[in-house]
Write an enzyme that holds these catalytic residues in place. Structure first.
Site, PDB file in Angstrom:
ATOM      1  NE  ARG A 125     -11.481  -2.608   3.644  1.00 12.96           N
ATOM      2  CZ  ARG A 125     -12.776  -2.312   3.783  1.00 12.96           C
ATOM      3  NH1 ARG A 125     -13.487  -2.975   4.779  1.00 12.96           N
ATOM      4  NH2 ARG A 125     -13.636  -1.367   3.322  1.00 12.96           N
ATOM      5  CB  CYS A 126      -4.767   0.388   7.410  1.00 12.09           C
ATOM      6  SG  CYS A 126      -4.009   1.678   8.159  1.00 12.09           S
ATOM      7  CB  THR A 127      -3.080   4.074   3.354  1.00  6.77           C
ATOM      8  OG1 THR A 127      -4.307   4.048   2.720  1.00  6.77           O
ATOM      9  CG2 THR A 127      -2.049   4.600   2.566  1.00  6.77           C
ATOM     10  NE  ARG A 187      -2.977  -0.430   0.813  1.00  4.42           N
ATOM     11  CZ  ARG A 187      -4.003   0.152   0.979  1.00  4.42           C
ATOM     12  NH1 ARG A 187      -5.003  -0.455   1.851  1.00  4.42           N
ATOM     13  NH2 ARG A 187      -4.003   1.302   0.423  1.00  4.42           N
TER      14      ARG A 187
END
Length: 113
Positions: A9-11, A14
């Site tokens: 869920r973390c940019t 990712r």
């Protein structure tokens, strides 16, 4: 073997994963919110990073502000807080053999792969 401690869920996490995929090197994904590290694993990560436990804490997380901020916490207290609330662990963390880095900015990952 390269490992990435990843939160999908973390940019930034990712982006770190994409960088590893582009490197074409073999790596293992550890979704640390589901597969929470043991105390020994977390202590080892902190040692590999060469930092104090407080430097691995996401201090803007609500749980940190509400439950821990401003308290006089020992390193052990901080490690236990991260184990109880793995959301507090900064991400992504990439480990390659005996080297580790927090992928912020993401390009720092290139230094160890």
């Amino acid at each position: 073997m390269i490992k990435i401690y990843h939160n999908p869920r973390c940019t930034k996490s990712r982006q770190g994963l994409q960088l590893l995929e582009k490197s074409r090197k073999e790596f293992e994904i550890i979704k640390y919110l589901e597969d929470i590290p043991t105390k020994e694993e977390l202590e080892n990560i902190i040692n590999l990073l060469g930092i104090k436990p407080i430097e691995l804490v996401r201090k803007n997380e609500k749980i940190w502000k509400e439950s821990f901020k401003g308290k006089n916490l020992s390193d052990s207290d901080i490690i236990n807080a991260m184990l109880q609330h793995p959301k507090l662990i900064e991400r992504p963390i990439v480990i390659n053999n005996n080297k580790a880095i927090i992928g912020r900015p993401t390009e720092q990952i290139l230094d160890i792969i």
